[in-house]
Design a protein around this motif. Structure first.
Motif, PDB file in Angstrom:
ATOM      1  N   ALA A 136       0.541  -1.633  -0.121  1.00 25.80           N
ATOM      2  CA  ALA A 136       0.196  -0.188   0.102  1.00 25.80           C
ATOM      3  C   ALA A 136       0.430   0.950   0.058  1.00 25.80           C
ATOM      4  O   ALA A 136       0.012   2.376  -0.433  1.00 25.80           O
ATOM      5  N   ALA A 137       2.030   1.146   0.148  1.00 25.45           N
ATOM      6  CA  ALA A 137       3.088   2.098   0.425  1.00 25.45           C
ATOM      7  C   ALA A 137       3.366   3.125  -0.925  1.00 25.45           C
ATOM      8  O   ALA A 137       2.817   4.394  -1.165  1.00 25.45           O
ATOM      9  N   HIS A 138       3.587   2.516  -2.112  1.00 27.51           N
ATOM     10  CA  HIS A 138       3.917   2.750  -3.568  1.00 27.51           C
ATOM     11  C   HIS A 138       3.143   2.516  -4.092  1.00 27.51           C
ATOM     12  O   HIS A 138       3.905   1.685  -5.516  1.00 27.51           O
ATOM     13  N   PRO A 139       1.411   2.551  -4.846  1.00 32.71           N
ATOM     14  CA  PRO A 139       0.712   2.442  -5.579  1.00 32.71           C
ATOM     15  C   PRO A 139       1.555   3.225  -6.698  1.00 32.71           C
ATOM     16  O   PRO A 139       2.227   4.637  -6.655  1.00 32.71           O
ATOM     17  N   LEU A 140       2.087   2.136  -8.166  1.00 32.25           N
ATOM     18  CA  LEU A 140       1.754   3.270  -9.379  1.00 32.25           C
ATOM     19  C   LEU A 140       0.986   4.109  -9.711  1.00 32.25           C
ATOM     20  O   LEU A 140      -0.203   3.218 -10.093  1.00 32.25           O
ATOM     21  N   GLU A 141       0.604   5.493  -9.992  1.00 28.13           N
ATOM     22  CA  GLU A 141       0.267   6.270 -10.378  1.00 28.13           C
ATOM     23  C   GLU A 141      -0.042   6.293 -12.200  1.00 28.13           C
ATOM     24  O   GLU A 141       0.896   7.007 -12.441  1.00 28.13           O
TER      25      GLU A 141
END
Length: 90
Positions: free
Chosen positions: A38-43
């Motif tokens: 959950a820390a670094h989802p690709l946007e």
């Protein structure tokens, strides 16, 4: 794809993937975020890719992988090294 930008004492790393490969949500997980999906989802980005940025200490080494929908783990082919995980050197 990996992009690096050196900053004062840190390196900004941008993890980049195509918008549709693989389909569904993807996160970059690694020792820098305690393997938390959950820390670094690709946007999504305006150029049709998706990305996540992480600021890491300069002159350090980190393990990471991508986690996609369906518990699909995969490596970054452009990583500096592979040892069961992708590795990046800042």
């Amino acid at each position: 794809m990996l992009e690096r930008k050196r900053l004062k004492g840190r390196t900004q790393v941008t993890f980049i993937l195509p918008a549709d490969a693989p389909q569904g949500p993807v996160s970059v997980v690694g020792d820098f975020n305690h393997w938390n999906p959950a820390a670094h989802p690709l946007e999504p980005r305006s150029d049709g890719t998706r990305a996540a940025e992480v600021s890491l200490p300069a002159h350090s080494s980190h393990s990471f992988r991508y986690l996609a929908a369906g518990d699909y783990w995969f490596d970054d082919e452009q990583a500096d090294h592979h040892d069961g995980n992708s590795r990046i050197h800042t």
